[in-house]
Enzyme design. Sequence first.
Site, mmCIF file in Angstrom:
data_model
loop_
_atom_site.group_PDB
_atom_site.id
_atom_site.type_symbol
_atom_site.label_atom_id
_atom_site.label_comp_id
_atom_site.label_asym_id
_atom_site.label_seq_id
_atom_site.Cartn_x
_atom_site.Cartn_y
_atom_site.Cartn_z
ATOM 1 N NE ARG A 235 14.745 -11.324 0.927
ATOM 2 C CZ ARG A 235 15.570 -11.825 0.000
ATOM 3 N NH1 ARG A 235 15.091 -12.208 -1.173
ATOM 4 N NH2 ARG A 235 16.855 -11.940 0.244
ATOM 5 C CE1 TYR B 261 -6.776 2.624 -2.407
ATOM 6 C CE2 TYR B 261 -4.808 1.613 -3.308
ATOM 7 C CZ TYR B 261 -5.445 2.312 -2.306
ATOM 8 O OH TYR B 261 -4.735 2.688 -1.189
ATOM 9 C CG ASP C 15 -8.442 -4.583 -6.790
ATOM 10 O OD1 ASP C 15 -9.054 -5.273 -5.949
ATOM 11 O OD2 ASP C 15 -7.827 -3.539 -6.489
ATOM 12 C CE LYS D 223 -8.406 -1.805 1.580
ATOM 13 N NZ LYS D 223 -7.877 -0.713 2.369
HETATM 14 N N1 PLP Z 1 -7.427 -2.310 -4.195
HETATM 15 C C1 PLP Z 1 -8.508 -1.781 -3.609
HETATM 16 C C2 PLP Z 1 -9.841 -1.931 -4.257
HETATM 17 C C3 PLP Z 1 -8.369 -1.068 -2.407
HETATM 18 O O1 PLP Z 1 -9.452 -0.520 -1.826
HETATM 19 C C4 PLP Z 1 -7.083 -0.934 -1.828
HETATM 20 C C5 PLP Z 1 -6.883 -0.178 -0.560
HETATM 21 O O2 PLP Z 1 -7.696 0.607 -0.160
HETATM 22 C C6 PLP Z 1 -5.996 -1.505 -2.468
HETATM 23 C C7 PLP Z 1 -6.203 -2.195 -3.644
HETATM 24 C C8 PLP Z 1 -4.624 -1.398 -1.896
HETATM 25 O O3 PLP Z 1 -4.500 -2.273 -0.820
HETATM 26 P P1 PLP Z 1 -3.506 -2.066 0.430
HETATM 27 O O4 PLP Z 1 -3.964 -0.847 1.159
HETATM 28 O O5 PLP Z 1 -3.657 -3.333 1.190
HETATM 29 O O6 PLP Z 1 -2.133 -1.887 -0.142
#
Ligand code: PLP
Length: 381
Positions: A51, A103, A176, A201
């Site tokens: 883990r 997001y 982010d 992404k």
């Molecule tokens: N942050 C951004 C800018 C995103 O576009 C996304 C997903 O679309 C996330 C975070 C969340 O990521 P995950 O889908 O890998 O959990």
Amino acid sequence: MKPQWSRRSLLAQALGKIDEASRAVTPPIHVTTTFIRDPDNQYRSGNVYGRPDNETVREAEAVVAMLERAAGALVFGSGMSAATAVFLSLAPGDHVVAPTVMYWALRNWLKLDAAQWGLRVEFVDTSDLAAVKRAVRRGETKLVWLETPSNPMWSVADIAAVCEIAHGAGAVVGVDSTVATPIFTRPLELGADIAMHSATKYLNGHSDVIAGALATAREDERWTRIKRVRATLGQILGPFEAYMLLRGMRTLEARVRMQSASAMTVAEHFAKDSRVLDVLYPGLPTHPGHDVAARQMLGGFGGMLSIRLRAGEEAAVRAAANVKLWKRATSLGGVESLIEHRASIEGPGTPCPGDLLRLSVGLEDPADLIADLDQAIGANS
Ligand code: PLP
């Protein structure tokens, strides 16, 4: 003296580590869930249990740390688990500042679950420094969260300026940076304490792995807490996914530079189209965040943009239905171009306008992408 290879060279080879046992150029995938204890009851390898401990995962983390010029990196089972690990390292009662437009799933989690758990979350327009200044409370605010460029309007936060405000009040800054990618923005060099990616992404880039990543400016107590959150809640990335991520990252720079150039071409084309109310792309001088983006983003504005149709919401939904080359799907950052009527997925209460189509530009010929979108919109007007 060891030569200092550029980041581009290191990335192409995923740091160039050779497996000593087999002399393999491509790293093996480590799948073991447990490790041999030494006869004297020690674990000198440092590996105890799968883990927290996995070598393939560590190899992916080393690449993320190199990309972000970080003191350390952790990969997670998703972008959401990476982001929430940062918030879960805080204490109930802590005050947090987060963007109004961000997001949507993380915004919803902050509004509902994080609030219930005891975080006091205040949403502000983080592209407005005066608003950030008003929201940050000395000694009370523990974290300022940024997303830049932010979903789905691609507004831009000034990372260095926000860090100055937050640090002055005793708060840390998490960014982010999924859409900017480590190629175009390095939040830690701008003063941020933590950079976060949905590695689903651009980092992986092929729409076949769900993963997340954090990179830290310092190996401090907060980082130790985040590591503990991941290890105890088990928000880990499996070894196969870590390998896929490692493979995807090798081509990150080539992919995102091409995607960014194509996004600019698409943005400039539709900015001149009378059927389009607005093109939201930080690379356009008309975008409200352009000046900050031009300073903060290095060599490109990324592969994400949105267009708003003059004919309104129904026309936007129909345009998305009419595409032939673009793929009608959520997510972003893959090699194939995606189109999405964003308000539909965010649901009631979304700050996203109904007439908006979110575009993730892939590696196709931009002339084909323009022609396809042109016919798709044309069928509505
Ligand atoms: N942050 C951004 C800018 C995103 O576009 C996304 C997903 O679309 C996330 C975070 C969340 O990521 P995950 O889908 O890998 O959990």
